[in-house]
Scaffold this motif. Structure first.
Motif, PDB file in Angstrom:
ATOM      1  N   GLY A   1       4.658  -5.349  -5.446  1.00 20.04           N
ATOM      2  CA  GLY A   1       5.200  -5.679  -4.134  1.00 20.04           C
ATOM      3  C   GLY A   1       4.745  -4.759  -3.025  1.00 20.04           C
ATOM      4  N   ASN A   2       3.850  -3.817  -3.319  1.00 21.78           N
ATOM      5  CA  ASN A   2       3.332  -2.905  -2.300  1.00 21.78           C
ATOM      6  C   ASN A   2       2.332  -3.632  -1.402  1.00 21.78           C
ATOM      7  OD1 ASN A   2       4.689  -0.586  -3.382  1.00 21.78           O
ATOM      8  ND2 ASN A   2       3.129  -0.520  -4.970  1.00 21.78           N
TER       9      ASN A   2
ATOM     10  N   ASN B   1      -7.090 -12.349   5.874  1.00 20.26           N
ATOM     11  CA  ASN B   1      -5.779 -11.743   5.687  1.00 20.26           C
ATOM     12  C   ASN B   1      -5.973 -10.245   5.506  1.00 20.26           C
ATOM     13  OD1 ASN B   1      -3.099 -11.291   5.255  1.00 20.26           O
ATOM     14  ND2 ASN B   1      -2.904 -12.730   3.559  1.00 20.26           N
ATOM     15  N   LEU B   2      -5.524  -9.460   6.453  1.00 22.38           N
ATOM     16  CA  LEU B   2      -5.746  -8.019   6.447  1.00 22.38           C
ATOM     17  C   LEU B   2      -5.065  -7.309   5.287  1.00 22.38           C
ATOM     18  CD1 LEU B   2      -7.073  -5.693   7.998  1.00 22.38           C
ATOM     19  CD2 LEU B   2      -4.988  -5.526   9.376  1.00 22.38           C
ATOM     20  N   THR B   3      -3.959  -7.878   4.810  1.00 23.64           N
ATOM     21  CA  THR B   3      -3.205  -7.239   3.730  1.00 23.64           C
ATOM     22  C   THR B   3      -2.937  -8.226   2.598  1.00 23.64           C
ATOM     23  OG1 THR B   3      -1.058  -7.800   4.666  1.00 23.64           O
ATOM     24  CG2 THR B   3      -2.030  -5.694   5.353  1.00 23.64           C
ATOM     25  N   TYR B   4      -2.542  -7.654   1.485  1.00 26.51           N
ATOM     26  CA  TYR B   4      -2.050  -8.454   0.363  1.00 26.51           C
ATOM     27  C   TYR B   4      -0.999  -7.622  -0.354  1.00 26.51           C
ATOM     28  CZ  TYR B   4      -5.031  -5.608  -2.701  1.00 26.51           C
ATOM     29  OH  TYR B   4      -5.609  -4.558  -3.372  1.00 26.51           O
ATOM     30  N   GLN B   5      -0.249  -8.269  -1.212  1.00 21.49           N
ATOM     31  CA  GLN B   5       0.767  -7.562  -1.996  1.00 21.49           C
ATOM     32  C   GLN B   5       0.264  -7.415  -3.417  1.00 21.49           C
ATOM     33  OE1 GLN B   5       4.484  -9.743  -1.572  1.00 21.49           O
ATOM     34  NE2 GLN B   5       5.370  -7.942  -0.597  1.00 21.49           N
TER      35      GLN B   5
ATOM     36  N   ASN C   1      -1.439   2.081   2.330  1.00 22.56           N
ATOM     37  CA  ASN C   1      -2.201   1.893   1.098  1.00 22.56           C
ATOM     38  C   ASN C   1      -3.458   1.083   1.438  1.00 22.56           C
ATOM     39  OD1 ASN C   1      -0.017   3.004  -0.411  1.00 22.56           O
ATOM     40  ND2 ASN C   1       0.987   1.001  -0.401  1.00 22.56           N
ATOM     41  N   VAL C   2      -4.616   1.561   0.993  1.00 20.98           N
ATOM     42  CA  VAL C   2      -5.872   0.878   1.324  1.00 20.98           C
ATOM     43  C   VAL C   2      -6.713   0.717   0.064  1.00 20.98           C
ATOM     44  CG1 VAL C   2      -7.986   0.943   2.723  1.00 20.98           C
ATOM     45  CG2 VAL C   2      -5.871   1.928   3.628  1.00 20.98           C
ATOM     46  N   LYS C   3      -7.210  -0.494  -0.113  1.00 22.81           N
ATOM     47  CA  LYS C   3      -8.128  -0.746  -1.229  1.00 22.81           C
ATOM     48  C   LYS C   3      -9.488  -0.154  -0.862  1.00 22.81           C
ATOM     49  CE  LYS C   3      -9.642  -4.126  -4.513  1.00 22.81           C
ATOM     50  NZ  LYS C   3      -9.332  -5.423  -5.094  1.00 22.81           N
ATOM     51  N   PHE C   4     -10.098   0.505  -1.829  1.00 23.57           N
ATOM     52  CA  PHE C   4     -11.368   1.194  -1.590  1.00 23.57           C
ATOM     53  C   PHE C   4     -12.274   0.905  -2.769  1.00 23.57           C
ATOM     54  CE2 PHE C   4     -14.103   4.820  -0.608  1.00 23.57           C
ATOM     55  CZ  PHE C   4     -14.056   4.834   0.777  1.00 23.57           C
ATOM     56  N   SER C   5     -13.552   1.009  -2.555  1.00 26.19           N
ATOM     57  CA  SER C   5     -14.513   0.747  -3.622  1.00 26.19           C
ATOM     58  C   SER C   5     -15.679   1.719  -3.513  1.00 26.19           C
ATOM     59  CB  SER C   5     -15.040  -0.686  -3.494  1.00 26.19           C
ATOM     60  OG  SER C   5     -15.982  -0.959  -4.500  1.00 26.19           O
ATOM     61  N   ILE C   6     -16.124   2.221  -4.668  1.00 30.19           N
ATOM     62  CA  ILE C   6     -17.332   3.039  -4.666  1.00 30.19           C
ATOM     63  C   ILE C   6     -18.205   2.650  -5.859  1.00 30.19           C
ATOM     64  CG2 ILE C   6     -16.314   5.018  -3.478  1.00 30.19           C
ATOM     65  CD1 ILE C   6     -16.207   6.474  -6.143  1.00 30.19           C
TER      66      ILE C   6
END
Length: 186
Positions: free
Chosen positions: A77-78, A69-73, A174-179
C-alpha cells in the motif's frame, strides 16, 4: 666426407625448419593472445553499447509510465513514484556508487569458470528514509543469464548504504530506481 657434409646439411635444414616452426608456433601463440585481447576488447565494447541502448529504452519506458501515472501502490500500500522532481542519489554521487559496486560486487566463481558475462538491470525502491527495498532483476537480455549473477546483483544492491532520498514538492518520497550491473571478465 660428402656423406658427412650432406648429413650436416640435412641436420642444419631440419634444425632450421624446427626453428622456423618454433617461431611460427610462437608467432601463432602471440597472434592467439592478441586475438584474445582483441576479442575481450570487442566484447567489452559490445557489452557497453548493449547496456547503453537498453538503459535508454528503459528510461523511455519509465518516462512513458510516469506520464500515464506518476505513482503506483506497491503490495503493502506504499505510494511509489516512478519519477520524482528530485531523483534519489547515492551519497557521494555516481563515482562513490561505482566505487561501492567495484569493492563489493563479487564475480561468482562458477560463472567465472563458465565464462558467463552480461548486464542485468536491477530495479529497487529508494524509500523516503533512504533505505533500499524491493530489489528485483527486471531485465537480463538473455534467458541464459546465470542465476548466480542475478543473485549477486541483488545481494550487492540490498547491502547498499542509505541513499539521499528523492523528493516531490520538497517532501521525501519513495522512488523506483534502476541501475545496470555488468559482469565482465577482464
Amino acid at each position: 666426407m660428402k656423406n658427412i657434409f650432406n648429413m650436416l646439411m640435412i641436420a642444419t635444414a631440419i634444425i632450421a625448419i624446427q626453428a622456423c616452426q618454433g617461431t611460427k608456433e610462437k608467432k601463432t601463440e602471440e597472434d592467439s593472445a592478441a586475438n584474445v585481447e582483441q576479442s575481450r576488447a570487442d566484447r567489452a565494447v559490445f557489452l557497453e553499447k548493449e547496456k547503453v541502448e537498453r538503459a535508454s529504452l528503459r528510461q523511455i519506458k519509465r518516462l512513458e509510465l510516469a506520464t500515464e501515472n506518476l505513482t503506483y501502490q506497491d503490495t503493502k500500500g506504499n505510494i511509489i513514484y516512478r519519477l520524482a522532481e528530485v531523483e534519489p542519489t547515492f551519497i557521494g554521487g555516481d563515482k562513490a556508487m561505482m566505487k561501492y559496486l567495484q569493492e563489493n560486487l563479487k564475480f561468482p566463481e562458477g560463472a567465472l569458470e563458465r565464462g558467463d558475462e552480461g548486464t542485468v538491470f536491477v530495479d529497487f525502491v529508494v524509500e523516503k528514509s533512504g533505505l533500499v527495498s524491493t530489489v528485483e532483476i527486471t531485465d537480463t537480455k538473455s534467458h541464459y543469464m546465470q542465476q548466480s549473477l542475478q543473485n549477486e546483483a541483488i545481494r550487492v544492491i540490498k547491502s547498499m548504504p542509505a541513499w539521499q532520498p528523492g523528493t516531490q514538492n520538497g517532501d521525501a518520497v519513495n522512488v523506483k530506481f534502476s541501475i545496470p550491473i555488468t559482469f565482465q571478465m577482464i
